[in-house]
Design an enzyme around this catalytic site. Structure first.
Site, PDB file in Angstrom:
ATOM      1  N   LYS A 181     -17.725  46.814  16.347  1.00 58.30           N
ATOM      2  CA  LYS A 181     -16.318  46.847  15.940  1.00 58.30           C
ATOM      3  C   LYS A 181     -16.014  45.691  14.982  1.00 58.30           C
ATOM      4  O   LYS A 181     -16.825  44.794  14.804  1.00 58.30           O
ATOM      5  CB  LYS A 181     -15.410  46.752  17.171  1.00 58.30           C
TER       6      LYS A 181
HETATM    7  C1  LIG Z   1     -15.554  52.071  20.523  1.00 57.76           C
HETATM    8  C2  LIG Z   1     -14.637  53.137  20.928  1.00 57.76           C
HETATM    9  C3  LIG Z   1     -14.163  53.242  22.240  1.00 57.76           C
HETATM   10  C4  LIG Z   1     -14.549  52.307  23.355  1.00 57.76           C
HETATM   11  O1  LIG Z   1     -15.894  52.065  23.415  1.00 57.76           O
HETATM   12  P1  LIG Z   1     -16.523  51.010  24.464  1.00 57.76           P
HETATM   13  O2  LIG Z   1     -17.959  51.012  24.087  1.00 57.76           O
HETATM   14  O3  LIG Z   1     -16.270  51.530  25.816  1.00 57.76           O
HETATM   15  O4  LIG Z   1     -15.862  49.700  24.247  1.00 57.76           O
HETATM   16  C5  LIG Z   1     -13.244  54.242  22.524  1.00 57.76           C
HETATM   17  N1  LIG Z   1     -12.822  55.085  21.594  1.00 57.76           N
HETATM   18  C6  LIG Z   1     -13.262  55.039  20.317  1.00 57.76           C
HETATM   19  C7  LIG Z   1     -12.726  56.009  19.326  1.00 57.76           C
HETATM   20  C8  LIG Z   1     -14.197  54.069  19.953  1.00 57.76           C
HETATM   21  O5  LIG Z   1     -14.650  54.020  18.696  1.00 57.76           O
END
Ligand SMILES: *Cc1c(COP(=O)(O)O)cnc(C)c1O
Length: 370
Positions: A181
């Protein structure tokens, strides 16, 4: 030459912050968490923030806190990371998919009303790739039908829609901080909301159902261990301080791609709505249908350029097909888009020369894949 798809932007500041926590020997439920969740809430224009150990955990808590349960329906997008839909399954509710806008790749508000039934409780839009969904239309529909809204803002920290931050619209929103992210805590996420009751429920359920001010062995409700440790929160705080710089750098990398890909035949660059300020999460192009994406990916990988098809439609994942009987053709825009997308290497530290190399490799790969 190897260029990864993503790479976290970690400086000495982050390293010092984490070491500081280790030296303090205060590793959980401490001051770093308090500060981190407050700062994320403020960034999203919200009263409350609840730090959790992943974006998925955050989505699960919000679904539960809003009272979604067995037999309820939640309207959401099939073009997303699977967590935005799995969080509905966790509570034995039913995801009702609505197809996407072919340009923004976000849920198409024009199709939402047709999907509403007496069992609908929540609309759960996802701000895909860091571009906020059309929140004015979504909130208007939700208000008219008395529905709650959960924003999956996991890909959109710092983004804006018509001058308001992503995460400031729904009954609650979730940000995520996995290493790919924009900013990271390793694993982690934050739920934000203005609703004190929802905040209290989320805080309790992330901590084994403990009550505010209750004892360590007093459990008021079913809960989970979704806590985020102090090391992660310290890392998140240091990253948050650098968020403007990080988002500006990412925007510059996106701009470099936009310029260099301008006249590349067969490549459609990302569409950005004039209503939004992007928080660039990934840089995803679409390839003309005449080009074999498989072949392009193989050739790019041979040249050390990592790439991925983003996303595979959720409704076509095997267990969704089995559970709900979804089939190819159910959500044609999502399926058509999914067949053509390609995420290119994209991260804060990606230099102009590397972007040029990726674009050169892509041009050659496309010529060999027609
Ligand atoms: C990254 C993401 C999440 C959460 O991912 P985690 O790996 O659980 O932190 C949820 N929704 C979307 C659209 C994502 O890109």
């Amino acid at each position: 030459m190897f260029i990864p798809l993503s790479s976290p932007d970690i400086t000495e500041k982050e390293i010092e912050a984490v070491i500081g926590v280790l030296r303090s020997r205060f590793l959980a439920l401490g001051p770093q968490m308090k500060a981190f969740e407050q700062q994320v809430a403020t960034l999203a224009g919200r009263r409350f923030g609840i730090a959790v150990n992943s974006g998925t955990s955050g989505l699960h808590l919000l679904v539960r806190a809003l009272g979604v349960g067995e037999g309820d329906e939640v309207i959401t997008t099939p073009f997303s990371f699977i967590a935005s839909s799995n969080c509905i399954l966790f509570e034995r509710a039913r995801p009702v998919f609505v197809d996407i806008d072919p340009q923004t790749l976000n849920i198409d508000p024009g199709l939402i009303e047709k999907a509403i039934t007496p069992r609908t409780r929540v609309i759960l839009p996802v701000h895909v790739f860091g571009q906020p969904a059309d929140m004015d239309s979504i909130m208007e529909i939700a208000q008219r039908y008395g529905l709650k809204v959960i924003e999956d803002a996991c890909e959109a920290i710092g983004a804006q829609y018509r001058g308001r931050p992503a995460g400031s619209f729904g009954d609650g929103a979730v940000f995520a901080f996995y290493p790919n992210k924009q900013i990271t805590t390793g694993e982690g996420g934050v739920v934000v909301t203005d609703d004190e009751e929802v905040a209290c429920l989320c805080r309790s359920m992330r901590n084994q159902g403990r009550g505010e001010g209750g004892g360590w062995l007093d459990h008021e409700r079913l809960g989970f261990n979704y806590r985020l440790d102090e090391l992660s929160c310290a890392l998140g705080l240091a990253q948050l301080q650098r968020l403007p710089e990080i988002l500006a750098k990412r925007a510059a990398v996106a701009e470099a791609y936009n310029l260099m890909l301008k006249d590349v035949p067969g490549v459609i660059r990302p569409y950005i709505s004039p209503d939004v300020e992007m928080s660039w999460f990934v840089y995803v192009i679409r390839l003309d249908e005449k080009i074999s994406r498989e072949r392009v990916m193989t050739l790019l990988k041979q040249r050390g350029v990592e790439c991925k098809p983003y996303f595979t439609p959720i409704h076509l994942q095997p267990f969704y097909r089995n559970l709900f009987g979804f089939r190819e053709g159910d959500f044609p825009v999502t399926e058509r888009v999914s067949r053509s997308t390609l995420a290119l290497p994209f991260f804060t530290g990606l230099g102009e020369e590397q972007v040029a190399y990726v674009v050169q490799c892509l041009k050659e790969a496309i010529e060999e894949s027609l």
